[in-house]
Structure formats: structure tokens, C-alpha cells
Scaffold this motif. Structure first.
Motif, PDB file in Angstrom:
ATOM      1  N   LEU A 182       9.258  -2.288  27.768  1.00 33.80           N
ATOM      2  CA  LEU A 182       8.445  -3.362  27.376  1.00 33.80           C
ATOM      3  C   LEU A 182       7.127  -3.463  26.994  1.00 33.80           C
ATOM      4  N   GLU A 183       6.493  -2.613  27.973  1.00 34.26           N
ATOM      5  CA  GLU A 183       4.987  -2.416  27.652  1.00 34.26           C
ATOM      6  C   GLU A 183       4.716  -1.328  26.332  1.00 34.26           C
ATOM      7  N   GLN A 184       5.660  -0.532  26.093  1.00 33.96           N
ATOM      8  CA  GLN A 184       5.524   0.122  25.085  1.00 33.96           C
ATOM      9  C   GLN A 184       5.905  -0.638  23.513  1.00 33.96           C
ATOM     10  N   ALA A 185       6.829  -1.467  23.776  1.00 30.64           N
ATOM     11  CA  ALA A 185       7.327  -2.149  22.551  1.00 30.64           C
ATOM     12  C   ALA A 185       6.118  -3.293  22.279  1.00 30.64           C
ATOM     13  N   MET A 186       5.417  -3.721  23.374  1.00 26.49           N
ATOM     14  CA  MET A 186       4.501  -4.454  22.901  1.00 26.49           C
ATOM     15  C   MET A 186       3.138  -4.160  22.444  1.00 26.49           C
ATOM     16  N   MET A 187       2.946  -2.796  22.972  1.00 25.64           N
ATOM     17  CA  MET A 187       1.681  -2.149  22.425  1.00 25.64           C
ATOM     18  C   MET A 187       2.089  -1.532  20.919  1.00 25.64           C
ATOM     19  N   GLN A 188       3.067  -1.349  20.777  1.00 22.92           N
ATOM     20  CA  GLN A 188       3.369  -0.904  19.492  1.00 22.92           C
ATOM     21  C   GLN A 188       3.462  -1.791  18.349  1.00 22.92           C
ATOM     22  N   GLU A 189       3.888  -3.050  18.819  1.00 24.99           N
ATOM     23  CA  GLU A 189       3.760  -4.310  17.976  1.00 24.99           C
ATOM     24  C   GLU A 189       2.278  -4.488  17.675  1.00 24.99           C
ATOM     25  N   ALA A 190       1.625  -4.669  18.708  1.00 23.05           N
ATOM     26  CA  ALA A 190       0.051  -5.022  18.549  1.00 23.05           C
ATOM     27  C   ALA A 190      -0.578  -3.845  17.861  1.00 23.05           C
ATOM     28  N   ILE A 191      -0.451  -2.557  17.906  1.00 19.17           N
ATOM     29  CA  ILE A 191      -0.892  -1.520  17.031  1.00 19.17           C
ATOM     30  C   ILE A 191      -0.474  -1.756  15.584  1.00 19.17           C
ATOM     31  N   HIS A 193      -1.171  -7.566  26.071  1.00 21.03           N
ATOM     32  CA  HIS A 193      -0.909  -9.161  26.394  1.00 21.03           C
ATOM     33  C   HIS A 193      -0.933  -9.379  27.934  1.00 21.03           C
ATOM     34  N   PRO A 194      -2.062 -10.418  28.106  1.00 25.29           N
ATOM     35  CA  PRO A 194      -2.202 -10.684  29.309  1.00 25.29           C
ATOM     36  C   PRO A 194      -1.089 -11.020  30.288  1.00 25.29           C
ATOM     37  N   GLY A 195       0.101 -11.589  29.860  1.00 25.77           N
ATOM     38  CA  GLY A 195       1.037 -12.276  30.227  1.00 25.77           C
ATOM     39  C   GLY A 195       1.762 -11.633  31.478  1.00 25.77           C
ATOM     40  N   GLU A 229      -0.014   6.575  19.359  1.00 25.65           N
ATOM     41  CA  GLU A 229       0.219   5.379  18.285  1.00 25.65           C
ATOM     42  C   GLU A 229      -1.100   4.973  17.410  1.00 25.65           C
ATOM     43  N   ILE A 230      -1.932   5.020  18.067  1.00 24.43           N
ATOM     44  CA  ILE A 230      -3.446   4.696  17.438  1.00 24.43           C
ATOM     45  C   ILE A 230      -3.812   5.890  16.498  1.00 24.43           C
ATOM     46  N   MET A 231      -3.717   7.029  16.910  1.00 23.68           N
ATOM     47  CA  MET A 231      -4.138   8.217  16.258  1.00 23.68           C
ATOM     48  C   MET A 231      -2.968   8.371  14.982  1.00 23.68           C
ATOM     49  N   ARG A 232      -1.871   8.077  15.258  1.00 21.81           N
ATOM     50  CA  ARG A 232      -1.013   8.349  13.959  1.00 21.81           C
ATOM     51  C   ARG A 232      -1.191   7.069  13.043  1.00 21.81           C
ATOM     52  N   LYS A 233      -1.854   5.867  13.590  1.00 21.43           N
ATOM     53  CA  LYS A 233      -2.108   4.653  12.636  1.00 21.43           C
ATOM     54  C   LYS A 233      -3.300   4.977  11.770  1.00 21.43           C
ATOM     55  N   LEU A 234      -4.312   5.678  12.350  1.00 22.77           N
ATOM     56  CA  LEU A 234      -5.818   5.737  11.908  1.00 22.77           C
ATOM     57  C   LEU A 234      -5.988   7.190  11.255  1.00 22.77           C
ATOM     58  N   LEU A 235      -5.162   8.108  11.655  1.00 22.57           N
ATOM     59  CA  LEU A 235      -5.506   9.242  10.845  1.00 22.57           C
ATOM     60  C   LEU A 235      -5.618   9.290   9.397  1.00 22.57           C
ATOM     61  N   PRO A 236      -4.704   8.500   8.836  1.00 19.50           N
ATOM     62  CA  PRO A 236      -4.812   8.476   7.275  1.00 19.50           C
ATOM     63  C   PRO A 236      -5.982   7.655   6.788  1.00 19.50           C
TER      64      PRO A 236
END
Length: 170
Positions: free
Chosen positions: A101-110, A23-25, A140-147
């Protein structure tokens, strides 16, 4: 004379740029210590008055990390009360520091990514950019896309590091 062929552009590679998910904010810290009496005690009456009178529009569109930098016991309801005021103003808020904060925002986006768009795809997770992307986002993106992905790579489409290839069915 042979014609130049851009094989990367013609490939079936799908690129994910995690930088685009950030998020750019502006990121700001709200330290509840400023509301403590003598830096130690939260007085409910004073805190409620502050929360009621404070101009919360100062947080419009911002991403807020709520912390207490003092060694004080702050009741949980105080943080919850802050959340009631940040809602509708802040883009996003968490209890924790800027990294949390950064981690939570990225996890939500992913989490919002539709994995079906990547089913059986050859995916390249872009590795270089102008904004630093934290390492946990790549995990996190690996966890999401591996399956779902048929293969996962890191880098740029013209120069990738292979990470995973789905085994062929026997």
C-alpha cells in the motif's frame, strides 16, 4: 565586522521532501479471511450480502491494504467487488499488505510530479525527517529526475551527498 551571509538560502538548490508526498490518512488492513466460511471458502451469496450491508463509511479517507491471511483460494471477483465499495470511501486501496500500500501510494505521488519544474535544476532530495520514507521512494525519485535535473544530491541543503551531475556537452 563582516555580515553573516546565508549561502544556502541564496543558492539555486531545489529541495524535494518525499515525506510531504506521503498521504496522511490512516493505513488499515482489510482481511477478506473474515468473510470466509470456516476460514476456507467464500460463499458468494453470503459475501454479496455482507458487501451490500456493511458500513463502508468506516473507511472514509483511509488507505486500505486488502489481504487474505488464510491459506484459501479466493476468487478474483471478490476483491474486485470490495473495490467497488471502497471507491468513494477510501482514499486509496490496493491488493497487498501495508508495505505494498505504501509503495503504491508513493509511486502514484511521484508519478504526479511535473519533471519540468526540475529541468536543469540542482536538486536535493531531503534525507532526514520525522516520518520514515521507504528506500524505494528514493530510488523512484532518482528514476524520475535523472533525465531532467542538472544534479542530484541527498541530505540537507547545508550538507549534501552528491549523487549525480549531468555531463557537460562537448
Amino acid at each position: 565586522m563582516s555580515e553573516f551571509v546565508n549561502r544556502v538560502a541564496q543558492s539555486a538548490l531545489v529541495t524535494i521532501n518525499l515525506e510531504e508526498l506521503l498521504h496522511p490518512g490512516e493505513r488499515v488492513v482489510y482481511d477478506i479471511t473474515e468473510n470466509l466460511f470456516h476460514g476456507l471458502i467464500l460463499k458468494e451469496k453470503d459475501f454479496r450480502a455482507f458487501v451490500k450491508e456493511h458500513d463502508w463509511s468506516a473507511y472514509d479517507g483511509k488507505n486500505v491494504a486488502i489481504i487474505c491471511s488464510a491459506d484459501a483460494i479466493v476468487p478474483t471477483w471478490a476483491y474486485m467487488l470490495l473495490a467497488t465499495k471502497l471507491t468513494g470511501h477510501a482514499n486509496y486501496y490496493v491488493f497487498g499488505d501495508l508495505e505494498a500500500l505504501e509503495q503504491a501510494m508513493m509511486q502514484e505521488a511521484i508519478a504526479k510530479i511535473d519533471v519540468e519544474e526540475y529541468r536543469d535544476a540542482k536538486v536535493v532530495v531531503k534525507g532526514c525527517g520525522s516520518i520514515p520514507v521507504p528506500t524505494y521512494a528514493y530510488i523512484e525519485i532518482m528514476r524520475k529526475l535523472l533525465p531532467v535535473a542538472s544534479s542530484l544530491m541527498y541530505g540537507e541543503p547545508c550538507s549534501t551527498v552528491p549523487l549525480y551531475k549531468k555531463p557537460k556537452n562537448v
